[in-house]
Structure formats: structure tokens, C-alpha cells
Design a protein around this motif. Sequence first.
Motif, mmCIF file in Angstrom:
data_model
loop_
_atom_site.group_PDB
_atom_site.id
_atom_site.type_symbol
_atom_site.label_atom_id
_atom_site.label_comp_id
_atom_site.label_asym_id
_atom_site.label_seq_id
_atom_site.Cartn_x
_atom_site.Cartn_y
_atom_site.Cartn_z
ATOM 1 N N PRO A 16 0.812 -1.230 0.000
ATOM 2 C CA PRO A 16 0.000 0.000 0.000
ATOM 3 C C PRO A 16 0.844 1.278 0.000
ATOM 4 O O PRO A 16 0.589 2.199 -0.787
ATOM 5 N N LYS A 17 1.868 1.333 0.854
ATOM 6 C CA LYS A 17 2.678 2.551 0.934
ATOM 7 C C LYS A 17 3.637 2.671 -0.239
ATOM 8 O O LYS A 17 3.913 3.793 -0.708
ATOM 9 N N ALA A 18 4.157 1.552 -0.745
ATOM 10 C CA ALA A 18 5.020 1.610 -1.929
ATOM 11 C C ALA A 18 4.238 2.132 -3.130
ATOM 12 O O ALA A 18 4.749 2.908 -3.945
ATOM 13 N N THR A 19 2.982 1.691 -3.254
ATOM 14 C CA THR A 19 2.114 2.168 -4.334
ATOM 15 C C THR A 19 1.863 3.658 -4.210
ATOM 16 O O THR A 19 1.931 4.410 -5.196
ATOM 17 N N THR A 20 1.565 4.099 -3.003
ATOM 18 C CA THR A 20 1.353 5.531 -2.768
ATOM 19 C C THR A 20 2.604 6.325 -3.095
ATOM 20 O O THR A 20 2.537 7.387 -3.730
ATOM 21 N N LEU A 21 3.753 5.821 -2.679
ATOM 22 C CA LEU A 21 5.020 6.483 -2.987
ATOM 23 C C LEU A 21 5.215 6.605 -4.491
ATOM 24 O O LEU A 21 5.608 7.669 -4.999
ATOM 25 N N ALA A 22 4.928 5.525 -5.229
ATOM 26 C CA ALA A 22 5.148 5.515 -6.675
ATOM 27 C C ALA A 22 4.246 6.512 -7.393
ATOM 28 O O ALA A 22 4.701 7.264 -8.269
ATOM 29 N N PHE A 23 2.968 6.523 -7.049
ATOM 30 C CA PHE A 23 2.047 7.413 -7.758
ATOM 31 C C PHE A 23 2.255 8.873 -7.377
ATOM 32 O O PHE A 23 2.109 9.763 -8.226
ATOM 33 N N THR A 24 2.573 9.150 -6.126
ATOM 34 C CA THR A 24 2.816 10.551 -5.745
ATOM 35 C C THR A 24 4.124 11.068 -6.338
ATOM 36 O O THR A 24 4.282 12.269 -6.557
ATOM 37 N N ALA A 25 5.069 10.167 -6.618
ATOM 38 C CA ALA A 25 6.324 10.591 -7.240
ATOM 39 C C ALA A 25 6.176 10.761 -8.749
ATOM 40 O O ALA A 25 6.784 11.648 -9.347
#
Length: 370
Positions: free
Chosen positions: A295-304
Motif C-alpha cells: 500500500p505505501k510503496a504504491t502511494t510512494l510511486a504514484f505521488t512521485a
Amino acid sequence: MTARAATAAEPTAPVTGRLSFLDRYLAAWILFAMATGLLLGRLVPDLGNVLAGVTVTGVSLPIALGLLVMMFPVLAKVRYDRLDTVTRDRRLLGTSLVLNWVLGPALMFALAWIFLPDLPEYRTGLIIVGLARCIAMVIIWNDLACGDRESAAVLVALNSVFQVVAFAALGWFYLSVLPGRLGLEQAALDVSVWEIARSVLIFLGIPLLAGFLTRRIGEKARGRTWYETKLIPRISPFALYGLLFTIVVLFALQGDAITSKPFDVARIALPLLAYFTLMWAGSMALGGLVGLGYPKATTLAFTAAGNNFELAIAVAIATFGATSGQALAGVVGPLIEVPVLIGLVYVALAARRYFPRTAPAADPEGSARA
């Protein structure tokens, strides 16, 4: 969006089977909205002038309304009582800041010069896109990919604060200082901190406040179970309705510019494709390497990987004019970003099986995520 996918502990069911009808065919709806907008812009006389007649911080009023409608339901889903756990995650916050404010602008600067060395207007427009970090549509992509909503809210808020204080300074550095040091020529960027702050306050502040008050008042009046199981499913589809409406209006405004210069659009598209792919894949891999979990890796990827094209377009128009090459480059940004990132939503959901399985956190009040 209207139905959340299962957790990483349930990898056997088909990804698309866990999505609602609207979510399952979102890529087709988005392509249809883009085509509709382009056709309207070409076929309806003066439609662009009518849509652009009233603006909010340099952005067409219909687009502004679409963005507000789009972001409100997702921000109404956020569990604001869990935000403190995100802010304590220094690994996530630190990684996001480096990706967004060090690597992202530098990568776009390099790609713009590599792909467009002979087209200074388009190159400048792309660099401006790279400086405008995500605050809007990324919330949609993150939610569709089953990223962490609370982390997304915090990272978007963090980007907004940094955007206010860093956008103009980074614009000066990447458009004036660095090219000069490298013996390159580049146009200057003149934009005030207030213009950036005003855009952030409108496009993030209003839906954020509305989402927070909706949850607070709804839970206080009817309880969390009612809020999560009754209200959220009713308002969730409006996020995608707002997204599709925004895309139609955006491409109707720039239909003539896009269709009349297909070769220019193709050249602008190449560095954008490289940018979104590299930023997303690299951030997703980095999130996995530092142990953030899916969940957090996905959030990191899309926000970046996502960018605030509303701000980029507004700055390009205000600084260089609505018919400038810089403005066209800003408009091509969402033309490429929207289909690429929605495609990466499906890539993320498929890649979930490669992340360690984790049991969903217990909710003391027994509510399920919408």
C-alpha cells in the motif's frame, strides 16, 4: 473506486474481477472522454473561448469545478484519525521528499534537454511540468491501485507545502542557473509564491476541508459503520465522474492545438512517457526495497510519478501566453499522464503478488474500508 480490491493476502482472485464496472473499464472511459473533448474542441465553434472565458488561478472554471468534484469523495474516505501514524513514518516521508523534489525535477530537466534540444519553448514547458508536483489526480490513481489513502493525503499535503515554498526557486534554478552553468540557453520563469499558494489552496484546500468535515459530521451524526457502508458508496462514483468531466473539458480547450500539431505532440510525448515510466517504476521498486509494503510503496510511486498539470498549465499561460509552446507542452502533459498512469494502476494491482503478504490492520470499531 466504488469497490475496493482485496488485500494483498488474497492474491488468487482476478484483479479486474474485484473492481466495479466503472473502475474495470476506466481506461476505456478515459480514452472516450479524451476523444470526446478533442472532437468538441474541433467541431464546436468558439467552445474553447467559452470554456476559458472564466478562470480560477489561470485555470478554466469548468476544469476547476471538475477537479473539486473529483477530489472530494476520495478525501472524504480518508481516515483522518490515522494520519498520525503516517507522519511518524520518517522512511516514507523522507523517501517521498527526495523523489519529488530532488530526483523528479532533475529527471525531467535531463529528459527535456535530451529529447528536445532544438525546441526551447516545449523544453521549458516540460521543465515546468516536472517542477509541479502532484496534488490532484494522483489521489484517484492511488485509490484505484489500493494504495494507502492516509499516506496519500499526507504526502499530497507535504507536496503542497513544498510547492508553495520551492516551485519558484526551483524554476529559477532549472531555467536560469543550471543551464547557464552547463553552457545552455533557457528562458526564465517569473511566477510569484502567492500564485502557487492560491492554486494549492483552491485545488487541494477546498476538497480537503470538505472531506474532513463530511467525515467528522457524518460519523458524529450516524456512526462510522453507516458512514463507511452507506454514505461512502453513494459519493464514491462522483470522483470518476469529475475525472471524466475534467478530461473532456481539458481536451476540448486544447483540441485544435493538439490535433493541428501532431508531430510536435509526438515529440513532447516521448520524454513524458520516459519520465512517468521511470519515476513510477523506480519509486515502486525503491518502496519495496526499503520495506514499505504494497500500500505505501504504491502511494510512494504514484505521488512521485504524478504531476500537478493544473499548476503547470496555469504558470505556462500566465508567463508565456495561452498560445505559447510552453502552454502546449503543459497540455500534452495530462494527454500522456492520464492513460499512462491508469495503465500503471493495473500494473500495480498485478504486481501486488510480489510484495510480502500482510494482514489488514484491525479496526477497533469494526468498520471496513470502502
